[in-house]
Design a protein around this motif. Structure first.
Motif, mmCIF file in Angstrom:
data_model
loop_
_atom_site.group_PDB
_atom_site.id
_atom_site.type_symbol
_atom_site.label_atom_id
_atom_site.label_comp_id
_atom_site.label_asym_id
_atom_site.label_seq_id
_atom_site.Cartn_x
_atom_site.Cartn_y
_atom_site.Cartn_z
ATOM 1 N N LEU A 2 24.775 -26.277 96.937
ATOM 2 C CA LEU A 2 25.168 -25.101 96.175
ATOM 3 C C LEU A 2 26.598 -25.251 95.701
ATOM 4 C CD1 LEU A 2 24.369 -21.464 97.255
ATOM 5 C CD2 LEU A 2 26.564 -22.056 96.249
ATOM 6 N N GLN A 3 26.817 -25.014 94.417
ATOM 7 C CA GLN A 3 28.160 -25.041 93.849
ATOM 8 C C GLN A 3 28.405 -23.758 93.075
ATOM 9 O OE1 GLN A 3 28.082 -28.811 91.650
ATOM 10 N NE2 GLN A 3 29.266 -29.746 93.299
ATOM 11 N N LEU A 4 29.641 -23.283 93.134
ATOM 12 C CA LEU A 4 30.011 -22.044 92.451
ATOM 13 C C LEU A 4 31.243 -22.303 91.585
ATOM 14 C CD1 LEU A 4 29.695 -21.280 95.861
ATOM 15 C CD2 LEU A 4 29.125 -19.149 94.718
ATOM 16 N N VAL A 24 26.428 -20.278 89.415
ATOM 17 C CA VAL A 24 25.922 -20.985 90.593
ATOM 18 C C VAL A 24 24.983 -22.097 90.154
ATOM 19 C CG1 VAL A 24 24.652 -20.748 92.756
ATOM 20 C CG2 VAL A 24 26.134 -18.886 91.957
ATOM 21 N N SER A 25 25.113 -23.261 90.751
ATOM 22 C CA SER A 25 24.231 -24.378 90.437
ATOM 23 C C SER A 25 23.809 -25.078 91.723
ATOM 24 C CB SER A 25 24.932 -25.362 89.502
ATOM 25 O OG SER A 25 26.083 -25.905 90.123
ATOM 26 N N GLY A 26 22.770 -25.889 91.593
ATOM 27 C CA GLY A 26 22.293 -26.671 92.726
ATOM 28 C C GLY A 26 21.234 -25.995 93.556
ATOM 29 N N VAL A 27 21.052 -24.691 93.373
ATOM 30 C CA VAL A 27 20.053 -23.948 94.133
ATOM 31 C C VAL A 27 19.484 -22.855 93.249
ATOM 32 C CG1 VAL A 27 21.200 -24.336 96.357
ATOM 33 C CG2 VAL A 27 21.739 -22.286 95.012
ATOM 34 N N THR A 28 18.446 -22.209 93.746
ATOM 35 C CA THR A 28 17.934 -21.019 93.074
ATOM 36 C C THR A 28 18.684 -19.822 93.603
ATOM 37 O OG1 THR A 28 15.742 -22.037 92.884
ATOM 38 C CG2 THR A 28 15.887 -19.640 92.634
ATOM 39 N N LEU A 29 19.367 -19.133 92.711
ATOM 40 C CA LEU A 29 20.258 -18.057 93.131
ATOM 41 C C LEU A 29 19.519 -16.934 93.846
ATOM 42 C CD1 LEU A 29 23.139 -16.944 93.102
ATOM 43 C CD2 LEU A 29 22.657 -15.970 90.844
ATOM 44 N N TRP A 111 32.116 -22.136 98.719
ATOM 45 C CA TRP A 111 33.214 -21.496 97.996
ATOM 46 C C TRP A 111 33.419 -22.163 96.652
ATOM 47 C CZ3 TRP A 111 35.864 -17.283 99.922
ATOM 48 C CH2 TRP A 111 35.589 -16.944 101.249
ATOM 49 N N GLY A 112 33.721 -21.334 95.661
ATOM 50 C CA GLY A 112 34.101 -21.854 94.367
ATOM 51 C C GLY A 112 35.607 -21.955 94.253
ATOM 52 N N GLN A 113 36.072 -22.523 93.165
ATOM 53 C CA GLN A 113 37.509 -22.536 92.906
ATOM 54 C C GLN A 113 37.899 -21.140 92.421
ATOM 55 O OE1 GLN A 113 35.579 -22.711 90.468
ATOM 56 N NE2 GLN A 113 36.718 -22.071 88.674
ATOM 57 N N GLY A 114 39.143 -20.824 92.414
ATOM 58 C CA GLY A 114 39.564 -19.482 92.038
ATOM 59 C C GLY A 114 39.852 -19.335 90.559
ATOM 60 N N THR A 115 39.909 -18.080 90.131
ATOM 61 C CA THR A 115 40.341 -17.755 88.785
ATOM 62 C C THR A 115 41.443 -16.709 88.901
ATOM 63 O OG1 THR A 115 39.619 -17.075 86.566
ATOM 64 C CG2 THR A 115 38.523 -16.009 88.428
ATOM 65 N N GLN A 116 42.538 -16.914 88.189
ATOM 66 C CA GLN A 116 43.711 -16.050 88.327
ATOM 67 C C GLN A 116 43.545 -14.785 87.495
ATOM 68 O OE1 GLN A 116 46.801 -16.530 90.138
ATOM 69 N NE2 GLN A 116 47.091 -14.386 89.523
ATOM 70 N N VAL A 117 43.804 -13.649 88.137
ATOM 71 C CA VAL A 117 43.857 -12.363 87.458
ATOM 72 C C VAL A 117 45.269 -11.816 87.621
ATOM 73 C CG1 VAL A 117 43.036 -9.981 87.444
ATOM 74 C CG2 VAL A 117 41.408 -11.867 87.764
ATOM 75 N N THR A 118 45.914 -11.527 86.507
ATOM 76 C CA THR A 118 47.262 -10.968 86.536
ATOM 77 C C THR A 118 47.268 -9.653 85.770
ATOM 78 O OG1 THR A 118 48.237 -13.182 86.619
ATOM 79 C CG2 THR A 118 49.688 -11.371 85.982
ATOM 80 N N VAL A 119 47.686 -8.597 86.449
ATOM 81 C CA VAL A 119 47.743 -7.271 85.831
ATOM 82 C C VAL A 119 49.219 -6.907 85.685
ATOM 83 C CG1 VAL A 119 47.004 -4.881 85.939
ATOM 84 C CG2 VAL A 119 45.592 -6.677 86.974
ATOM 85 N N SER A 120 49.664 -6.886 84.451
ATOM 86 C CA SER A 120 51.090 -6.657 84.194
ATOM 87 C C SER A 120 51.295 -6.166 82.776
ATOM 88 C CB SER A 120 51.873 -7.955 84.409
ATOM 89 O OG SER A 120 53.233 -7.792 84.064
#
Length: 121
Positions: A2-4, A24-29, A111-120
């Motif tokens: 499983l990859q995210l 999601v890849s590699g599996v059936t979600l 775990w997947g890699q992260g994505t940055q959220v910035t609220v400013s």
């Protein structure tokens, strides 16, 4: 295996909205619950939300309840986090993760890699 892959982060003004995606890849979600986490600078990782494999059960942290909505499209192998009324304190790296179970409340193994959220402004 499983990859995210999380995506959709960016810079947004307070009160704005963003939609994060977790592909999601590699599996059936269909067989997996998916959770969203975040880590802000200098703070511990926080579980933001979780959705069961069927989508019937959803959980939210108190800090985001009423503002964030988690959803999933099993046909597209994707889980979403819709974030509204964003606040500066929502600034963090957001991650998606999966347990080896269809239900929330179990240890997260993938775990997947992260994505940055910035609220400013």
């Amino acid at each position: 295996q499983l990859q995210l892959v999380a995506s959709g982060g960016g810079l947004v003004q307070p009160g704005g909205s963003l939609r994060l995606s977790c592909a999601v890849s590699g599996v059936t979600l269909n067989y997996y619950a998916i959770g969203w986490f975040r880590r802000a600078p200098g703070k511990e990782r926080e579980e933001v939300s979780c959705i069961s494999s069927s989508g019937v059960i959803t959980n939210y942290a108190g800090s985001v309840k009423g503002r964030f909505t988690i959803s999933r499209d099993n046909a597209k192998n994707t889980v979403y986090l819709h974030m509204n009324s964003l606040k500066p304190e929502d600034t963090a790296v957001y991650y998606c993760a999966a347990p080896r179970d269809s239900r929330c409340g179990y240890p997260y193994n993938y775990w997947g890699q992260g994505t940055q959220v910035t609220v400013s402004s």
